[in-house]
Design a protein around this motif. Sequence first.
Motif, PDB file in Angstrom:
ATOM      1  N   ASN A 179      48.268 -34.949  66.969  1.00  0.00           N
ATOM      2  CA  ASN A 179      48.636 -35.330  65.404  1.00  0.00           C
ATOM      3  C   ASN A 179      49.282 -33.771  65.086  1.00  0.00           C
ATOM      4  O   ASN A 179      48.353 -32.973  65.118  1.00  0.00           O
ATOM      5  CB  ASN A 179      47.447 -35.504  64.877  1.00  0.00           C
ATOM      6  CG  ASN A 179      47.435 -35.761  63.208  1.00  0.00           C
ATOM      7  OD1 ASN A 179      47.718 -34.669  62.556  1.00  0.00           O
ATOM      8  ND2 ASN A 179      47.424 -36.749  62.756  1.00  0.00           N
ATOM      9  N   ARG A 180      50.341 -33.799  64.539  1.00  0.00           N
ATOM     10  CA  ARG A 180      51.084 -32.763  63.829  1.00  0.00           C
ATOM     11  C   ARG A 180      51.167 -31.655  64.899  1.00  0.00           C
ATOM     12  O   ARG A 180      52.293 -31.020  65.458  1.00  0.00           O
ATOM     13  CB  ARG A 180      50.499 -32.343  62.688  1.00  0.00           C
ATOM     14  CG  ARG A 180      50.535 -33.375  61.580  1.00  0.00           C
ATOM     15  CD  ARG A 180      49.963 -32.930  60.244  1.00  0.00           C
ATOM     16  NE  ARG A 180      50.963 -31.956  59.601  1.00  0.00           N
ATOM     17  CZ  ARG A 180      50.669 -31.208  58.905  1.00  0.00           C
ATOM     18  NH1 ARG A 180      49.546 -31.029  58.459  1.00  0.00           N
ATOM     19  NH2 ARG A 180      51.622 -30.646  58.152  1.00  0.00           N
ATOM     20  N   ARG A 230      44.738 -37.589  56.803  1.00  0.00           N
ATOM     21  CA  ARG A 230      45.106 -37.272  58.049  1.00  0.00           C
ATOM     22  C   ARG A 230      44.390 -37.294  59.127  1.00  0.00           C
ATOM     23  O   ARG A 230      44.364 -38.629  59.835  1.00  0.00           O
ATOM     24  CB  ARG A 230      45.802 -35.750  58.254  1.00  0.00           C
ATOM     25  CG  ARG A 230      47.073 -35.335  57.331  1.00  0.00           C
ATOM     26  CD  ARG A 230      47.872 -34.370  57.959  1.00  0.00           C
ATOM     27  NE  ARG A 230      48.991 -34.284  57.153  1.00  0.00           N
ATOM     28  CZ  ARG A 230      49.310 -33.333  56.122  1.00  0.00           C
ATOM     29  NH1 ARG A 230      48.245 -32.521  55.849  1.00  0.00           N
ATOM     30  NH2 ARG A 230      50.627 -33.232  55.485  1.00  0.00           N
ATOM     31  N   HIS A 259      51.369 -41.626  53.311  1.00  0.00           N
ATOM     32  CA  HIS A 259      49.918 -42.328  53.537  1.00  0.00           C
ATOM     33  C   HIS A 259      50.350 -44.072  53.315  1.00  0.00           C
ATOM     34  O   HIS A 259      51.108 -44.364  52.471  1.00  0.00           O
ATOM     35  CB  HIS A 259      48.970 -42.000  52.490  1.00  0.00           C
ATOM     36  CG  HIS A 259      47.454 -42.264  52.981  1.00  0.00           C
ATOM     37  ND1 HIS A 259      46.980 -43.517  52.577  1.00  0.00           N
ATOM     38  CD2 HIS A 259      46.710 -41.612  53.681  1.00  0.00           C
ATOM     39  CE1 HIS A 259      45.867 -43.523  52.812  1.00  0.00           C
ATOM     40  NE2 HIS A 259      45.410 -42.257  53.537  1.00  0.00           N
TER      41      HIS A 259
END
Length: 324
Positions: A179-180, A230, A259
């Motif tokens: 994630n990211r 997130r 989102h």
Amino acid sequence: MQHRIQRLFKLLNLLRLGQSNIETHSQELGITTRSVFRDIQELRLSGFAIRQHPVTQNYVLHSGVTLPETHFDFEEALAMVILCLEAGRNNQLPFLDASRRAAMKLMQTLPDPMVEDVAEIKNVLEIQLEPTNPLTHSQDVFHTILDAIQREKVLQIDYKSPVEPVFTTNLEPYRLYFNRHSWYVIGRSTLHMETRTFHLGRIVNFELTDRGYTIPPGFTLKQYFGNAWRMIREPGPDQAVVVRFSPLVAQNVAEIHWHPTQKILRNEDGSIDFYVTVSGLREISWWILGYGKEAEVLKPLALREMIRKHIRELAEKYATDGPR
């Protein structure tokens, strides 16, 4: 001068034929013989079996690395090559550097005209991901977790949490998740008696055990994260959030799908009201603060107070010219 990637592809084709020597490669590619030797070494380090023929002394690409012919069309080949090359470039996605070798091998299965076209367009396309944690010392734990999930074996880990002392737990891993900025493992912790998220870079020791476990049927990350902004799903009911963004940033905010629950209402003055339902307020508060005075929380009051507290403490921190 030819683009470096395109040059490597052409060199691979020459080596596959195995009918010419270094001097011929140099002439074909328009580079020095020293550069040819350097490119051959780079291809070897990327996993290609390049050997020197004992009689002719020509360098030859061993046939064992070629793949069955594929039937990719141009757009499919371009997408695969770009994604693989970019994922493996400069460790943009840690532990997926093999994707670069995969791209090179894929190109070996394509017709020569398509190779040239893909390589040429690749020159003008580039993907830049957000800054990532290189996880320099976590490659072994990454592959061990993959092995544990495949074999459904429990891991014993020592974990260095940012807010707790180092603790030991038995982990039943369900998913590896990027994630990211970094890799995480999601699984059931026997110490906490619940499913938790662990950052790979904070696992200081690990051991694969012989104890088995079963991943719950139907487990999904969507189910686990709920409507978290997130990754941090907080206890309690979901909360409806409304944020007003000024005309200066409204279009930038509206253009992105932040989102799954978001809705946008445009106002006459050019501002927008951003509606979203989230499982917890902390993560979205950090995002809102990033827009400074261009964002105002309209609801809920709890989030508005959270932002007010941040602003007050920030003002106190910057009330003087520097640290005391």
